[in-house]
Enzyme design. Structure first.
Site, PDB file in Angstrom:
ATOM      1  N   LYS A   1      84.796 -18.926  -9.245  1.00  9.12           N
ATOM      2  CA  LYS A   1      84.431 -20.310  -9.403  1.00  9.12           C
ATOM      3  C   LYS A   1      85.162 -20.766 -10.659  1.00  9.12           C
ATOM      4  O   LYS A   1      85.911 -19.954 -11.463  1.00  9.12           O
ATOM      5  CB  LYS A   1      82.868 -20.078  -9.789  1.00  9.12           C
ATOM      6  CG  LYS A   1      82.200 -19.587  -8.455  1.00  9.12           C
ATOM      7  CD  LYS A   1      80.684 -19.488  -8.880  1.00  9.12           C
ATOM      8  CE  LYS A   1      79.878 -19.211  -7.736  1.00  9.12           C
ATOM      9  NZ  LYS A   1      78.355 -19.110  -8.063  1.00  9.12           N
TER      10      LYS A   1
ATOM     11  N   TYR B   1      77.280 -25.158   0.572  1.00  9.17           N
ATOM     12  CA  TYR B   1      76.118 -24.810  -0.048  1.00  9.17           C
ATOM     13  C   TYR B   1      74.852 -25.484   0.763  1.00  9.17           C
ATOM     14  O   TYR B   1      73.858 -25.976   0.101  1.00  9.17           O
ATOM     15  CB  TYR B   1      75.937 -25.238  -1.336  1.00  9.17           C
ATOM     16  CG  TYR B   1      76.851 -24.187  -2.222  1.00  9.17           C
ATOM     17  CD1 TYR B   1      76.433 -22.696  -2.397  1.00  9.17           C
ATOM     18  CD2 TYR B   1      77.731 -24.519  -3.192  1.00  9.17           C
ATOM     19  CE1 TYR B   1      77.268 -21.981  -3.228  1.00  9.17           C
ATOM     20  CE2 TYR B   1      78.496 -23.716  -3.905  1.00  9.17           C
ATOM     21  CZ  TYR B   1      78.040 -22.419  -4.043  1.00  9.17           C
ATOM     22  OH  TYR B   1      78.763 -21.279  -4.763  1.00  9.17           O
TER      23      TYR B   1
ATOM     24  N   ARG C   1      79.781  -8.005  -2.344  1.00 13.35           N
ATOM     25  CA  ARG C   1      78.477  -8.319  -2.952  1.00 13.35           C
ATOM     26  C   ARG C   1      78.042  -7.386  -3.970  1.00 13.35           C
ATOM     27  O   ARG C   1      77.499  -7.519  -4.971  1.00 13.35           O
ATOM     28  CB  ARG C   1      77.371  -8.522  -2.053  1.00 13.35           C
ATOM     29  CG  ARG C   1      77.625  -9.798  -0.994  1.00 13.35           C
ATOM     30  CD  ARG C   1      77.206 -11.018  -1.548  1.00 13.35           C
ATOM     31  NE  ARG C   1      75.885 -11.245  -1.642  1.00 13.35           N
ATOM     32  CZ  ARG C   1      75.398 -12.424  -1.858  1.00 13.35           C
ATOM     33  NH1 ARG C   1      76.037 -13.387  -2.111  1.00 13.35           N
ATOM     34  NH2 ARG C   1      74.046 -12.566  -2.133  1.00 13.35           N
TER      35      ARG C   1
ATOM     36  N   THR D   1      72.694 -12.319  -8.506  1.00 15.60           N
ATOM     37  CA  THR D   1      73.223 -13.717  -9.031  1.00 15.60           C
ATOM     38  C   THR D   1      73.042 -14.106 -10.359  1.00 15.60           C
ATOM     39  O   THR D   1      73.888 -14.641 -11.052  1.00 15.60           O
ATOM     40  CB  THR D   1      72.136 -14.581  -8.094  1.00 15.60           C
ATOM     41  OG1 THR D   1      72.073 -14.383  -6.699  1.00 15.60           O
ATOM     42  CG2 THR D   1      72.495 -15.989  -8.594  1.00 15.60           C
TER      43      THR D   1
ATOM     44  N   ARG E   1      79.849  -9.531 -12.437  1.00 13.89           N
ATOM     45  CA  ARG E   1      78.914 -10.657 -13.055  1.00 13.89           C
ATOM     46  C   ARG E   1      78.272 -10.134 -14.329  1.00 13.89           C
ATOM     47  O   ARG E   1      78.233 -10.698 -15.345  1.00 13.89           O
ATOM     48  CB  ARG E   1      77.863 -11.056 -11.990  1.00 13.89           C
ATOM     49  CG  ARG E   1      78.362 -12.185 -10.983  1.00 13.89           C
ATOM     50  CD  ARG E   1      77.447 -12.346  -9.981  1.00 13.89           C
ATOM     51  NE  ARG E   1      77.730 -13.673  -9.274  1.00 13.89           N
ATOM     52  CZ  ARG E   1      77.221 -13.705  -7.691  1.00 13.89           C
ATOM     53  NH1 ARG E   1      76.051 -12.897  -7.425  1.00 13.89           N
ATOM     54  NH2 ARG E   1      77.500 -14.837  -7.189  1.00 13.89           N
TER      55      ARG E   1
ATOM     56  N   ASN F   1      78.366 -17.755 -12.621  1.00 13.93           N
ATOM     57  CA  ASN F   1      78.620 -16.398 -12.490  1.00 13.93           C
ATOM     58  C   ASN F   1      79.799 -16.038 -11.945  1.00 13.93           C
ATOM     59  O   ASN F   1      79.854 -15.030 -11.173  1.00 13.93           O
ATOM     60  CB  ASN F   1      77.262 -15.748 -11.835  1.00 13.93           C
ATOM     61  CG  ASN F   1      77.149 -16.678 -10.612  1.00 13.93           C
ATOM     62  OD1 ASN F   1      78.090 -17.505  -9.933  1.00 13.93           O
ATOM     63  ND2 ASN F   1      75.914 -16.624  -9.674  1.00 13.93           N
TER      64      ASN F   1
ATOM     65  N   HIS G   1      81.594 -15.890  -6.039  1.00  9.32           N
ATOM     66  CA  HIS G   1      81.082 -16.243  -4.818  1.00  9.32           C
ATOM     67  C   HIS G   1      81.411 -15.186  -3.938  1.00  9.32           C
ATOM     68  O   HIS G   1      82.593 -14.963  -3.726  1.00  9.32           O
ATOM     69  CB  HIS G   1      81.123 -17.439  -4.301  1.00  9.32           C
ATOM     70  CG  HIS G   1      80.519 -17.611  -2.710  1.00  9.32           C
ATOM     71  ND1 HIS G   1      79.443 -17.824  -2.373  1.00  9.32           N
ATOM     72  CD2 HIS G   1      81.323 -17.617  -1.538  1.00  9.32           C
ATOM     73  CE1 HIS G   1      79.101 -18.030  -1.200  1.00  9.32           C
ATOM     74  NE2 HIS G   1      80.188 -17.634  -0.348  1.00  9.32           N
TER      75      HIS G   1
ATOM     76  N   GLU H   1      81.792 -19.666   6.515  1.00 12.17           N
ATOM     77  CA  GLU H   1      82.561 -20.057   5.338  1.00 12.17           C
ATOM     78  C   GLU H   1      84.307 -20.026   5.136  1.00 12.17           C
ATOM     79  O   GLU H   1      84.907 -20.850   4.991  1.00 12.17           O
ATOM     80  CB  GLU H   1      81.922 -19.108   4.061  1.00 12.17           C
ATOM     81  CG  GLU H   1      80.512 -19.558   3.709  1.00 12.17           C
ATOM     82  CD  GLU H   1      79.837 -18.597   2.790  1.00 12.17           C
ATOM     83  OE1 GLU H   1      80.590 -17.730   2.321  1.00 12.17           O
ATOM     84  OE2 GLU H   1      78.800 -18.559   2.430  1.00 12.17           O
TER      85      GLU H   1
END
Ligand code: IDP
Ligand code: MG
Length: 141
Positions: free
Chosen positions: A12, A52, A88, A94, A105, A119, A122, A133
């Site tokens: 990000k 999103y 993940r 998150t 993160r 964070n 993604h 996506e």
């Protein structure tokens, strides 16, 4: 049985601005996943609205789109056995304040008091999300 998957990873704008793009790529590759695509871009609001879509109407939606279009994002397609779940886990939960140390993160994120949680990364959350996506960010893949 083999379940080679692909997932969409985004570094990000906070991650790119803080110089963490290489660190994210390093962790993905060190885990043994391979890169199937990568592009640095400032995403349009149209792309983010689709990406999103599940969050439209939530209080953090507008700040999220503003944040995500505030600078360059490194979009990555990574590939490997169970990579969707695997990334993940690498990313952590998150909220970076409570994300476990050892995760991206948890190691590099914190609360900055902004309207949206910043964070760093993604990662697609399911095979359906990953396909959707990847088609949005990498129509050529
Ligand atoms: P995820 O990125 O861990 O999958 P999602 O629930 O899909 O989390 O939310 C998408 C992104 O929106 C988060 O990564 C974070 O940047 C932001 N976000 C999620 N929940 C909140 C919230 O309650 N307040 C502010 N920002 C949030
Ligand atoms: Mg999500």
């Amino acid at each position: 049985m083999s379940h080679i998957e692909r997932t969409l990873i985004l570094v990000k704008p906070d991650g790119v601005a803080r110089g963490l793009a290489g660190e994210v790529l390093r962790r993905v590759e060190a885990k043994g996943y391979t890169l199937a695509g990568a592009e640095l871009l400032v995403p349009s609001e149209e792309l983010l609205a689709q990406h999103y879509a599940e969050h439209v109407g939530k209080p953090f939606y507008a700040p999220l789109v503003e944040f995500m279009s505030s600078g360059p994002v490194l979009a990555i397609v990574a590939q490997g056995e169970r990579v969707i779940e695997g990334f993940r886990v690498l990313a952590g939960e998150t909220d970076p304040t409570t994300a476990a140390p050892g995760t991206i993160r948890g190691d590099f994120g914190r609360d900055w008091g902004a309207k949206v949680i910043q964070n760093i990364v993604h990662g697609s959350d399911s095979p359906q999300s990953a396909e959707r996506e990847i088609a949005l960010w990498f129509p050529q893949l």
